[in-house]
Design a protein around this motif. Structure first.
Motif, PDB file in Angstrom:
ATOM      1  N   PRO A  21       0.930  -1.112   0.104  1.00 34.68           N
ATOM      2  CA  PRO A  21      -0.036  -0.057   0.045  1.00 34.68           C
ATOM      3  C   PRO A  21       0.898   1.229   0.032  1.00 34.68           C
ATOM      4  O   PRO A  21       0.534   2.289  -0.674  1.00 34.68           O
ATOM      5  N   ALA A  22       1.907   1.297   0.523  1.00 33.20           N
ATOM      6  CA  ALA A  22       3.014   2.245   0.701  1.00 33.20           C
ATOM      7  C   ALA A  22       3.263   2.687  -0.541  1.00 33.20           C
ATOM      8  O   ALA A  22       3.439   3.932  -1.158  1.00 33.20           O
ATOM      9  N   LEU A  23       3.574   1.645  -1.575  1.00 30.86           N
ATOM     10  CA  LEU A  23       4.439   2.067  -2.820  1.00 30.86           C
ATOM     11  C   LEU A  23       3.344   2.304  -3.683  1.00 30.86           C
ATOM     12  O   LEU A  23       3.290   3.189  -4.622  1.00 30.86           O
ATOM     13  N   GLU A  24       1.955   1.980  -3.523  1.00 35.18           N
ATOM     14  CA  GLU A  24       0.951   2.210  -4.263  1.00 35.18           C
ATOM     15  C   GLU A  24       0.389   3.617  -4.074  1.00 35.18           C
ATOM     16  O   GLU A  24      -0.012   4.407  -5.044  1.00 35.18           O
ATOM     17  N   LEU A  30       2.368  10.039  -8.017  1.00 40.27           N
ATOM     18  CA  LEU A  30       3.292  10.317  -9.007  1.00 40.27           C
ATOM     19  C   LEU A  30       2.354  10.430 -10.278  1.00 40.27           C
ATOM     20  O   LEU A  30       2.503  11.473 -11.217  1.00 40.27           O
ATOM     21  N   MET A  31       1.457   9.499 -10.230  1.00 42.87           N
ATOM     22  CA  MET A  31       0.388   9.543 -11.307  1.00 42.87           C
ATOM     23  C   MET A  31      -0.356  10.851 -11.496  1.00 42.87           C
ATOM     24  O   MET A  31      -0.835  11.250 -12.704  1.00 42.87           O
ATOM     25  N   ARG A  32      -0.623  11.321 -10.391  1.00 42.16           N
ATOM     26  CA  ARG A  32      -1.439  12.811 -10.038  1.00 42.16           C
ATOM     27  C   ARG A  32      -0.653  14.027 -10.817  1.00 42.16           C
ATOM     28  O   ARG A  32      -1.099  14.966 -11.304  1.00 42.16           O
ATOM     29  N   GLU A  33       0.793  13.803 -10.494  1.00 41.16           N
ATOM     30  CA  GLU A  33       1.711  14.745 -10.964  1.00 41.16           C
ATOM     31  C   GLU A  33       2.016  14.504 -12.230  1.00 41.16           C
ATOM     32  O   GLU A  33       2.302  15.857 -12.903  1.00 41.16           O
ATOM     33  N   ILE A  34       2.471  13.464 -12.850  1.00 43.94           N
ATOM     34  CA  ILE A  34       2.953  13.473 -14.153  1.00 43.94           C
ATOM     35  C   ILE A  34       1.795  13.573 -15.256  1.00 43.94           C
ATOM     36  O   ILE A  34       0.808  13.021 -15.048  1.00 43.94           O
ATOM     37  N   ARG A  35       1.897  14.505 -16.436  1.00 43.58           N
ATOM     38  CA  ARG A  35       1.082  14.850 -17.252  1.00 43.58           C
ATOM     39  C   ARG A  35       1.209  13.919 -18.384  1.00 43.58           C
ATOM     40  O   ARG A  35       2.406  13.410 -19.128  1.00 43.58           O
ATOM     41  N   ARG A  58       4.276   1.952 -16.179  1.00 43.10           N
ATOM     42  CA  ARG A  58       5.829   2.573 -16.108  1.00 43.10           C
ATOM     43  C   ARG A  58       6.062   2.861 -14.618  1.00 43.10           C
ATOM     44  O   ARG A  58       7.053   2.587 -14.177  1.00 43.10           O
ATOM     45  N   ILE A  59       5.292   3.754 -14.211  1.00 42.71           N
ATOM     46  CA  ILE A  59       5.486   4.403 -13.080  1.00 42.71           C
ATOM     47  C   ILE A  59       5.319   3.262 -11.873  1.00 42.71           C
ATOM     48  O   ILE A  59       6.146   3.143 -11.185  1.00 42.71           O
ATOM     49  N   ARG A  60       4.488   2.569 -11.788  1.00 38.16           N
ATOM     50  CA  ARG A  60       4.360   1.097 -11.068  1.00 38.16           C
ATOM     51  C   ARG A  60       5.515   0.345 -11.163  1.00 38.16           C
ATOM     52  O   ARG A  60       5.885  -0.121 -10.095  1.00 38.16           O
ATOM     53  N   ASP A  61       5.968  -0.040 -12.279  1.00 38.16           N
ATOM     54  CA  ASP A  61       7.142  -0.553 -12.437  1.00 38.16           C
ATOM     55  C   ASP A  61       8.214   0.024 -11.886  1.00 38.16           C
ATOM     56  O   ASP A  61       9.027  -0.598 -10.977  1.00 38.16           O
ATOM     57  N   LEU A  62       8.474   1.374 -12.011  1.00 40.20           N
ATOM     58  CA  LEU A  62       9.719   2.089 -11.545  1.00 40.20           C
ATOM     59  C   LEU A  62       9.905   1.954 -10.094  1.00 40.20           C
ATOM     60  O   LEU A  62      10.465   1.760  -9.372  1.00 40.20           O
TER      61      LEU A  62
END
Length: 81
Positions: A21-24, A30-35, A58-62
C-alpha cells in the motif's frame, strides 16, 4: 463479452495496484503529478488515452523496482521531455 467489456478487463489487468500500500500510494501521487503526453495538461491518473495506461504501468514498475520519486520524474523527462 462485448468489446467494451474486454477493454475494461484488459485495463484492470494493466492497471493492477501494487501489493504494498505504501508503494501504491507513492505511485498514485506520481500519477497525479506526471502529465499525459497525449492530453493537454491532464495527469496520467485521469487520462483515458492508451499512452497514459502505459505511463501508469511504467510508474508502477519503476516504483516497485525501488526508484525514488525523483528517479521516476527523471525517467519520464528523459523519455518524453
Amino acid at each position: 463479452m462485448t468489446l467494451v467489456g474486454r477493454a475494461v478487463i484488459v485495463t484492470l489487468l494493466v492497471s493492477a495496484p501494487l501489493d504494498d500500500p505504501a508503494l501504491e500510494d507513492r505511485a498514485q501521487a506520481l500519477m497525479r503529478e506526471i502529465r499525459c503526453v497525449a492530453c493537454e495538461n491532464e495527469p496520467v491518473s485521469q487520462s483515458a488515452a492508451p499512452i497514459a495506461e502505459d505511463m501508469r504501468a511504467r510508474i508502477r514498475d519503476l516504483v516497485s523496482e525501488g526508484a525514488t520519486d525523483q528517479e521516476v520524474r527523471d525517467w519520464f523527462e528523459a523519455r518524453y521531455g
